[in-house]
Write an enzyme that holds these catalytic residues in place. Structure first.
Site, PDB file in Angstrom:
ATOM      1  CD  GLU A  92     -51.738  18.889 -23.445  1.00  0.00           C
ATOM      2  OE1 GLU A  92     -51.678  20.107 -23.694  1.00  0.00           O
ATOM      3  OE2 GLU A  92     -50.718  18.178 -23.236  1.00  0.00           O
ATOM      4  CG  HIS A 144     -50.679  25.200 -32.931  1.00  0.00           C
ATOM      5  ND1 HIS A 144     -49.373  24.969 -33.247  1.00  0.00           N
ATOM      6  CD2 HIS A 144     -50.708  25.455 -31.603  1.00  0.00           C
ATOM      7  CE1 HIS A 144     -48.625  25.092 -32.165  1.00  0.00           C
ATOM      8  NE2 HIS A 144     -49.406  25.383 -31.152  1.00  0.00           N
TER       9      HIS A 144
END
Length: 325
Positions: A64, A133
């Protein structure tokens, strides 16, 4: 159904926005984890590789920090990248690029560089995906000058806001809910835009104002049906810039307010919005502002505990009734 309307889910609404903007502007490109060959982890980008080719729909490694920086550099040099994070929780790995470069580059360069980039993907809780998450990132990123933060609650807004975000010359963080991808509604077949920075009055009322956004807005609508009061419901839609004028107008009319968010209490969006209401509407309030937020704990994996950690209909109803006393 009228010929100028279509019933689609949020996943398709987002896909249409991406497709239309790629057709309108050749500088629009998509990059991220599994956006191309796999058609997107949540199938939002399904079919776009076949239509637009590998030069405009790019799979990236699970890195990322790297592809966030790649997107920012591309935006600074004439492109309009759309960077998909498979989960906004994963953006924490790349947040140095968002915070140190995307948010600050226009200012630090004296206006020489703009960063017209959209970071998008699912934010907040899904179904039993636990704490790594399920984090809501809006309060974290909204604290930073230079970033626009958008959180749609339905397919109509998702399409119109995403198109507006792609055309914006500033970095936009577009926060979706995985639980809303399958939500369907009628939207126009012709092109439309939803303006960034404008809230939506979902339901008119006179007794109390509920302020919310994203997935938990539907919980607020359900809760409002269970109380014997005339409830006004406002979808913030854009977290930053905040449409404080619509909020003020509503609270001055109803004199009471409950703010509901999926994020945490401390330093959350509800805390900021509540303080702004106190600043602008103090003399109009007939009761303290109430908040219903995620409880102060990392998200449990247990389905039962997860449900009790998030705002529920019962918790919202209780806040409404206490505020109406």
């Amino acid at each position: 159904m009228p010929h100028n309307m279509q019933t689609i889910d949020m996943r398709e609404a987002l896909r249409q926005a991406l497709d239309e903007e790629m057709g309108r502007d050749e500088t629009v490109v998509i990059m991220g984890e599994e956006v191309a060959e796999y058609n997107g982890a949540y199938k939002v980008t399904k079919g776009l590789l076949d239509k637009w080719g590998k030069e405009r729909v790019l799979d990236t490694p699970i890195a990322e920090l790297g592809f966030a920086g790649l997107g920012i550099g591309a935006a600074m040099t004439g492109m309009r990248p759309i960077v998909e994070f498979m989960s906004w929780n994963f953006a924490f790995v790349g947040c140095d690029q968002i915070i140190s470069n995307a948010a600050k580059m226009h200012y630090m360069s004296g206006g020489r560089f703009s960063v017209p980039i959209v970071f998008r993907g699912p934010n907040g809780a899904a179904a039993q995906v636990s704490s790594q998450h399920s984090h809501c990132v809006e309060s974290f990123y909204s604290n930073l000058p230079g970033l626009i933060v958008v959180a749609p609650s339905n397919p109509y807004d998702a399409k119109g806001l995403l198109k507006s975000a792609i055309r914006n010359n500033n970095p936009v963080l577009f926060l979706e809910s995985e639980l809303d991808y399958g939500v369907k509604m009628e939207i126009p077949t012709k092109e439309y835009l939803v303006p960034i920075g404008k809230a939506q009055v979902v339901q008119e009322g006179s007794d109390l104002t509920i302020l919310s956004y994203s997935h938990v807005l539907s919980t607020c609508v359900e809760a409002a049906k269970k109380v014997h009061a005339n409830i006004e419901i406002i979808d913030l839609r854009t977290i930053k810039p905040l449409d404080i004028s619509t909020i003020i107008k509503s609270v001055q009319k109803t004199n009471r307010c409950v703010i509901v968010e999926e994020g945490h209490y401390f330093a959350g969006i509800a805390a900021e919005v509540g303080f702004e209401i106190m600043e602008f509407c103090f003399d109009y309030l007939d009761a303290p502002i109430a908040r219903v937020c995620q409880r102060e704990t990392p998200m449990p994996y247990s389905k039962v505990l997860e449900a009790q950690t998030l705002p529920t209909v019962d918790r919202i109803v209780d806040a409404i009734e206490r505020t109406l006393q």
